[in-house]
Design an enzyme around this catalytic site. Structure first.
Site, PDB file in Angstrom:
ATOM      1  N   LYS A 181       0.828  -1.216   0.000  1.00  0.00           N
ATOM      2  CA  LYS A 181       0.000   0.000   0.000  1.00  0.00           C
ATOM      3  C   LYS A 181       0.855   1.254   0.000  1.00  0.00           C
ATOM      4  O   LYS A 181       0.691   2.156   0.830  1.00  0.00           O
ATOM      5  CB  LYS A 181      -0.973   0.001   1.181  1.00  0.00           C
ATOM      6  CG  LYS A 181      -1.955  -1.171   1.149  1.00  0.00           C
ATOM      7  CD  LYS A 181      -3.015  -1.083   2.208  1.00  0.00           C
ATOM      8  CE  LYS A 181      -3.941  -2.284   2.215  1.00  0.00           C
ATOM      9  NZ  LYS A 181      -3.320  -3.557   2.634  1.00  0.00           N
TER      10      LYS A 181
HETATM   11  O1  LIG Z   1      -9.273  -3.138   1.545  1.00  0.00           O
HETATM   12  C1  LIG Z   1      -8.402  -3.913   1.941  1.00  0.00           C
HETATM   13  C2  LIG Z   1      -7.117  -3.911   1.442  1.00  0.00           C
HETATM   14  C3  LIG Z   1      -6.233  -4.843   1.877  1.00  0.00           C
HETATM   15  N1  LIG Z   1      -6.576  -5.762   2.796  1.00  0.00           N
HETATM   16  C4  LIG Z   1      -5.557  -6.752   3.208  1.00  0.00           C
HETATM   17  O2  LIG Z   1      -5.986  -8.061   2.829  1.00  0.00           O
HETATM   18  C5  LIG Z   1      -5.695  -8.988   3.866  1.00  0.00           C
HETATM   19  C6  LIG Z   1      -6.991  -9.551   4.415  1.00  0.00           C
HETATM   20  O3  LIG Z   1      -6.723 -10.533   5.376  1.00  0.00           O
HETATM   21  P1  LIG Z   1      -7.882 -11.498   5.953  1.00  0.00           P
HETATM   22  O4  LIG Z   1      -7.168 -12.302   6.992  1.00  0.00           O
HETATM   23  O5  LIG Z   1      -8.381 -12.349   4.813  1.00  0.00           O
HETATM   24  O6  LIG Z   1      -8.935 -10.626   6.518  1.00  0.00           O
HETATM   25  C7  LIG Z   1      -4.869  -8.242   4.905  1.00  0.00           C
HETATM   26  O7  LIG Z   1      -3.506  -8.393   4.580  1.00  0.00           O
HETATM   27  C8  LIG Z   1      -5.294  -6.798   4.709  1.00  0.00           C
HETATM   28  O8  LIG Z   1      -4.285  -5.866   5.043  1.00  0.00           O
HETATM   29  C9  LIG Z   1      -7.843  -5.776   3.301  1.00  0.00           C
HETATM   30  O9  LIG Z   1      -8.215  -6.602   4.139  1.00  0.00           O
HETATM   31  N2  LIG Z   1      -8.731  -4.843   2.858  1.00  0.00           N
END
Ligand SMILES: O=c1ccn([C@@H]2O[C@H](COP(=O)(O)O)[C@@H](O)[C@H]2O)c(=O)[nH]1
Length: 290
Positions: free
Chosen positions: A110
């Site tokens: 990001k």
């Molecule tokens: O809008 C967003 C952007 C990035 N993320 C990232 O994706 C994963 C989600 O992890 P889970 O364990 O499946 O919830 C995490 O690395 C976030 O930083 C997001 O969730 N939403």
């Protein structure tokens, strides 16, 4: 020394575009990205220490389990950064292992800054020869979409890609992204990505968007169409954040074929067994395909 921007402008791309490579992977393997998020709690659940050795075992186990199954893996950079230089070295080895396993990588960093600094971020994540170079990187456009120009151009040159945050999966995102009503911040980002993808041929351009699987009716409410973007939609929120494959279909409608759903904790909780992790990823993939 990195080659200069001026030299790059005049050269042909060095490999097939990221959009084409991702489109082929999604056709061959399906629309799943597995997030590699070595949270301290998950390391403990896997019987690993919260240190660089634990991080490495965790990351390489995930790559072993899903490297031949998922269209992409997405290491969460913050969870490597918290271990300092040793953690970043593990991230480098994780990216190298992903490439060796033949799975595309998305560094979830990001990044976003004024253009001159953005050029340095682009060099780190998108330039051939950089130890942190991934197939693609996530970018934050909140210093203005055009501030991302160095990354957009470097990605095009090196056949790499970017995913720009548009409508994030967290509830707080609305307070910025929905501002503007019919001319919302998110709508402008989507339009900018669509314009950027005009430089690419093929099914998908290399400029993707991040749109959460949890956003409900936001696309309709904000009058946003994702089809014309012609980029992949990286959709986090599946699993641990509560979204289901049915939610993804309802949320994205006609743009569903562009969606690369990403799940981290929902799959990682099945570890440390390689077979169990693979089974969890297969089950998620089956849900996305059904
Ligand atoms: O809008 C967003 C952007 C990035 N993320 C990232 O994706 C994963 C989600 O992890 P889970 O364990 O499946 O919830 C995490 O690395 C976030 O930083 C997001 O969730 N939403």
């Amino acid at each position: 020394m990195p080659e200069s921007a001026a030299t790059r402008q005049t050269q042909q791309p060095v490999r097939e575009s990221f959009g084409s490579r991702l489109a082929a992977a999604m056709v061959e393997r399906g629309p799943l990205c597995v997030g590699i998020d070595p949270h301290p709690g998950l390391l403990a659940d896997w019987g690993l220490n919260d240190d660089a050795a634990g991080l490495e075992r965790f990351s390489l186990t995930v790559v072993e389990a899903v490297g031949s199954l998922a269209a992409a893996v997405k290491p969460q950079v913050a969870l490597y950064e918290r271990h300092g230089s040793a953690g970043m070295a593990v991230l480098e080895r994780t990216l190298a292992a992903s490439a060796e396993a033949g799975v595309l990588s998305i560094a979830d960093a990001k990044r976003g800054d004024i253009g001159s600094t953005m050029a340095a971020y682009a060099d780190a994540w998108l330039r051939d020869g950089s130890s942190l170079a991934a197939d693609s990187v996530t970018l934050s456009p909140y210093l203005g979409f055009e501030s991302l120009r160095p990354a957009l151009d470097l990605a095009a040159h090196y056949g790499r890609g970017v995913f720009v945050l548009a409508l994030t999966s967290n509830p707080e995102g609305k307070s910025v992204q929905h501002v503007g009503g019919d001319d919302s911040v998110a709508r402008r980002i989507v339009a900018a990505a669509a314009a950027e993808n005009q430089r690419y041929d093929g099914a998908l351009g290399s400029v993707g968007l991040v749109v959460g699987a949890t956003i409900g009716s936001a696309l309709k409410d904000l009058d946003i169409e994702l089809g014309p973007v012609r980029g992949a939609i990286l959709a986090p929120g599946l699993g641990a954040q509560g979204a289901t494959p049915a939610d993804l279909r309802a949320t994205f409608g006609g743009a569903y074929p562009q969606v690369l759903a990403t799940s981290s904790r929902g799959i990682l909780a099945a570890g440390p067994s390689v077979a169990a992790l693979r089974a969890a990823a297969e089950e998620t993939l089956a849900g996305l395909r059904s």
